[in-house]
Scaffold this motif. Structure first.
Motif: not given
Length: 83
Positions: A60-63
């Protein structure tokens, strides 16, 4: 004497018409090529089976948990636990 010449000519003609050495060369080459192709096929099937059985890695790149520090290739705590 004439009969002897005829026999010599006849035996030399038989050597010219003997295709057995050529046939054995052809068959041995064909066997080697088919063996190589079968080996490549089985290796590609095994690789395909291994790739199908593995689970994909989803990050998950957003985390932001799976990022490297600037200028470093060291894994952070979250990545070490993941792998």
């Amino acid at each position: 004497m004439r009969n002897v010449r005829w026999n010599r000519r006849n035996t030399s003609d038989n050597k010219d018409l003997d295709v057995f050495p050529y046939f054995t060369d052809l068959m041995s080459n064909a066997f080697m090529i088919i063996s190589f192709l079968l080996l490549a096929l089985f290796q590609s099937l095994e690789l395909n089976r291994k790739l199908q059985s593995t689970t994909p890695i989803i990050i998950d790149k957003k985390s932001g948990n799976f990022k490297f520090k600037s200028g470093s290739a060291e894994l952070n705590k979250d990545l070490r636990q993941y792998f």
